[in-house]
Design a protein around this motif. Structure first.
Motif, PDB file in Angstrom:
ATOM      1  N   LEU A  30       0.819  -1.213   0.000  1.00  0.00           N
ATOM      2  CA  LEU A  30       0.000   0.000   0.000  1.00  0.00           C
ATOM      3  C   LEU A  30       0.855   1.265   0.000  1.00  0.00           C
ATOM      4  CD1 LEU A  30      -2.928  -1.000   2.377  1.00  0.00           C
ATOM      5  CD2 LEU A  30      -3.011  -0.682  -0.106  1.00  0.00           C
ATOM      6  N   LYS A  31       2.023   1.207   0.612  1.00  0.00           N
ATOM      7  CA  LYS A  31       2.922   2.364   0.616  1.00  0.00           C
ATOM      8  C   LYS A  31       3.433   2.659  -0.796  1.00  0.00           C
ATOM      9  CE  LYS A  31       6.365   1.862   3.305  1.00  0.00           C
ATOM     10  NZ  LYS A  31       7.607   1.744   4.065  1.00  0.00           N
ATOM     11  N   GLU A  32       3.657   1.610  -1.572  1.00  0.00           N
ATOM     12  CA  GLU A  32       4.153   1.763  -2.938  1.00  0.00           C
ATOM     13  C   GLU A  32       3.041   2.079  -3.934  1.00  0.00           C
ATOM     14  OE1 GLU A  32       6.100  -1.915  -3.749  1.00  0.00           O
ATOM     15  OE2 GLU A  32       7.705  -1.529  -2.297  1.00  0.00           O
ATOM     16  N   GLY A  33       1.803   2.012  -3.498  1.00  0.00           N
ATOM     17  CA  GLY A  33       0.661   2.205  -4.390  1.00  0.00           C
ATOM     18  C   GLY A  33       0.501   3.644  -4.844  1.00  0.00           C
ATOM     19  N   SER A  34      -0.438   3.828  -5.732  1.00  0.00           N
ATOM     20  CA  SER A  34      -0.659   5.142  -6.336  1.00  0.00           C
ATOM     21  C   SER A  34      -1.694   5.979  -5.585  1.00  0.00           C
ATOM     22  CB  SER A  34      -1.113   4.965  -7.788  1.00  0.00           C
ATOM     23  OG  SER A  34      -2.307   4.207  -7.824  1.00  0.00           O
ATOM     24  N   VAL A  35      -2.388   5.381  -4.615  1.00  0.00           N
ATOM     25  CA  VAL A  35      -3.436   6.097  -3.887  1.00  0.00           C
ATOM     26  C   VAL A  35      -2.917   6.444  -2.495  1.00  0.00           C
ATOM     27  CG1 VAL A  35      -5.777   5.934  -2.949  1.00  0.00           C
ATOM     28  CG2 VAL A  35      -5.251   4.909  -5.167  1.00  0.00           C
ATOM     29  N   ARG A  36      -3.052   7.715  -2.150  1.00  0.00           N
ATOM     30  CA  ARG A  36      -2.641   8.132  -0.802  1.00  0.00           C
ATOM     31  C   ARG A  36      -3.540   7.454   0.218  1.00  0.00           C
ATOM     32  NH1 ARG A  36      -3.120  13.956   0.377  1.00  0.00           N
ATOM     33  NH2 ARG A  36      -2.341  13.279   2.381  1.00  0.00           N
ATOM     34  N   ASN A  37      -2.911   6.809   1.176  1.00  0.00           N
ATOM     35  CA  ASN A  37      -3.677   6.143   2.215  1.00  0.00           C
ATOM     36  C   ASN A  37      -2.936   6.217   3.535  1.00  0.00           C
ATOM     37  OD1 ASN A  37      -2.182   3.434   2.760  1.00  0.00           O
ATOM     38  ND2 ASN A  37      -2.248   3.611   0.533  1.00  0.00           N
ATOM     39  N   HIS A  38      -3.676   6.033   4.594  1.00  0.00           N
ATOM     40  CA  HIS A  38      -3.111   5.944   5.937  1.00  0.00           C
ATOM     41  C   HIS A  38      -3.598   4.631   6.511  1.00  0.00           C
ATOM     42  CE1 HIS A  38      -3.015   6.845  10.347  1.00  0.00           C
ATOM     43  NE2 HIS A  38      -1.770   7.062   9.979  1.00  0.00           N
ATOM     44  N   LEU A  39      -2.662   3.725   6.774  1.00  0.00           N
ATOM     45  CA  LEU A  39      -3.003   2.389   7.236  1.00  0.00           C
ATOM     46  C   LEU A  39      -2.869   2.308   8.749  1.00  0.00           C
ATOM     47  CD1 LEU A  39      -3.759  -0.499   6.261  1.00  0.00           C
ATOM     48  CD2 LEU A  39      -1.304  -1.006   6.304  1.00  0.00           C
ATOM     49  N   ASN A  40      -3.979   2.040   9.412  1.00  0.00           N
ATOM     50  CA  ASN A  40      -4.003   1.794  10.854  1.00  0.00           C
ATOM     51  C   ASN A  40      -4.078   0.284  11.028  1.00  0.00           C
ATOM     52  OD1 ASN A  40      -4.616   4.670  11.972  1.00  0.00           O
ATOM     53  ND2 ASN A  40      -6.006   4.380  10.261  1.00  0.00           N
ATOM     54  N   VAL A  41      -3.368  -0.243  12.022  1.00  0.00           N
ATOM     55  CA  VAL A  41      -3.326  -1.690  12.219  1.00  0.00           C
ATOM     56  C   VAL A  41      -3.674  -2.032  13.663  1.00  0.00           C
ATOM     57  CG1 VAL A  41      -1.884  -3.757  12.106  1.00  0.00           C
ATOM     58  CG2 VAL A  41      -1.505  -1.897  10.471  1.00  0.00           C
ATOM     59  N   VAL A  42      -4.567  -2.991  13.817  1.00  0.00           N
ATOM     60  CA  VAL A  42      -4.820  -3.605  15.124  1.00  0.00           C
ATOM     61  C   VAL A  42      -4.693  -5.112  14.941  1.00  0.00           C
ATOM     62  CG1 VAL A  42      -6.235  -1.733  16.058  1.00  0.00           C
ATOM     63  CG2 VAL A  42      -7.328  -3.595  14.809  1.00  0.00           C
ATOM     64  N   ASP A  43      -4.251  -5.797  16.005  1.00  0.00           N
ATOM     65  CA  ASP A  43      -3.917  -7.210  15.845  1.00  0.00           C
ATOM     66  C   ASP A  43      -4.851  -8.193  16.550  1.00  0.00           C
ATOM     67  OD1 ASP A  43      -3.135  -6.746  18.444  1.00  0.00           O
ATOM     68  OD2 ASP A  43      -1.011  -7.210  18.113  1.00  0.00           O
ATOM     69  N   ASP A  44      -6.015  -7.713  16.997  1.00  0.00           N
ATOM     70  CA  ASP A  44      -7.015  -8.658  17.506  1.00  0.00           C
ATOM     71  C   ASP A  44      -8.407  -8.037  17.420  1.00  0.00           C
ATOM     72  OD1 ASP A  44      -7.841  -7.416  20.077  1.00  0.00           O
ATOM     73  OD2 ASP A  44      -5.905  -8.045  20.865  1.00  0.00           O
ATOM     74  N   GLY A  45      -9.412  -8.872  17.609  1.00  0.00           N
ATOM     75  CA  GLY A  45     -10.791  -8.422  17.464  1.00  0.00           C
ATOM     76  C   GLY A  45     -11.228  -7.414  18.509  1.00  0.00           C
ATOM     77  N   GLU A  46     -10.758  -7.556  19.734  1.00  0.00           N
ATOM     78  CA  GLU A  46     -11.101  -6.588  20.787  1.00  0.00           C
ATOM     79  C   GLU A  46     -10.560  -5.204  20.450  1.00  0.00           C
ATOM     80  OE1 GLU A  46     -12.865  -6.601  23.742  1.00  0.00           O
ATOM     81  OE2 GLU A  46     -13.591  -8.578  23.190  1.00  0.00           O
ATOM     82  N   LYS A  47      -9.320  -5.150  19.980  1.00  0.00           N
ATOM     83  CA  LYS A  47      -8.721  -3.867  19.601  1.00  0.00           C
ATOM     84  C   LYS A  47      -9.464  -3.261  18.415  1.00  0.00           C
ATOM     85  CE  LYS A  47      -4.106  -4.962  21.269  1.00  0.00           C
ATOM     86  NZ  LYS A  47      -2.726  -5.324  20.854  1.00  0.00           N
TER      87      LYS A  47
END
Length: 149
Positions: A30-47
């Motif tokens: 996604l960083k190399e992609g052509s669309v500006r984006n901000h990726l937020n990451v959570v690593d479990d369902g509760e989060k």
């Protein structure tokens, strides 16, 4: 010509994924992609639920324009997260892409019963995985009009 939404503001994406390798690869593609984006990451369902509902420590979390959701998560399953999103009057308009390793027909059917916007099985091959993320970007971040906050 009016500039596209992604030119003015990056598209906010919430990635709900517990596999560090899948997180890293998704970030890179996604960083190399052509669309500006901000990726937020959570690593479990509760989060994920806390993030989406802006519960501490996510009080100032952005509203995502798109959710990439794994089904096999610790603490709460992806199907539980999907159910919470699609039954919430505030969140149900957010497109949810189930991006998971499960090919089980029951998982596919349950995800669509819960109104997933699409279901993509993660390829095991690194290059195919990258192509899948790129196809998500090409369609969901470029061709589709996403809801705004």
């Amino acid at each position: 010509m009016v500039p596209s939404r992604s030119v003015v503001h990056p598209i906010e994406i919430l990635l709900v994924e517990d596999n560090p390798g899948d997180i890293r690869l998704t970030q890179e593609v996604l960083k190399e992609g052509s669309v500006r984006n901000h990726l937020n990451v959570v690593d479990d369902g509760e989060k994920a639920i806390a993030f989406l509902n802006r519960i501490a420590p996510y009080r100032h979390a952005p509203n995502p324009n798109l959710v990439l959701l794994d089904l096999n998560l610790p603490r709460r399953s992806g199907l539980e997260v999907l159910r919470m999103i699609k039954t919430s009057a505030v969140l149900r308009h957010i497109p949810v892409i189930v991006f998971t390793s499960s090919q089980a027909e029951d998982d596919i059917n349950r995800a669509y019963d819960l109104h997933a916007n699409c279901y993509i099985t993660k390829p095991l091959d690194l290059e195919q995985f990258s192509r899948s993320i790129k196809s998500i970007e090409d369609f969901w971040l470029s061709a589709v009009e996403l809801p705004s906050e």
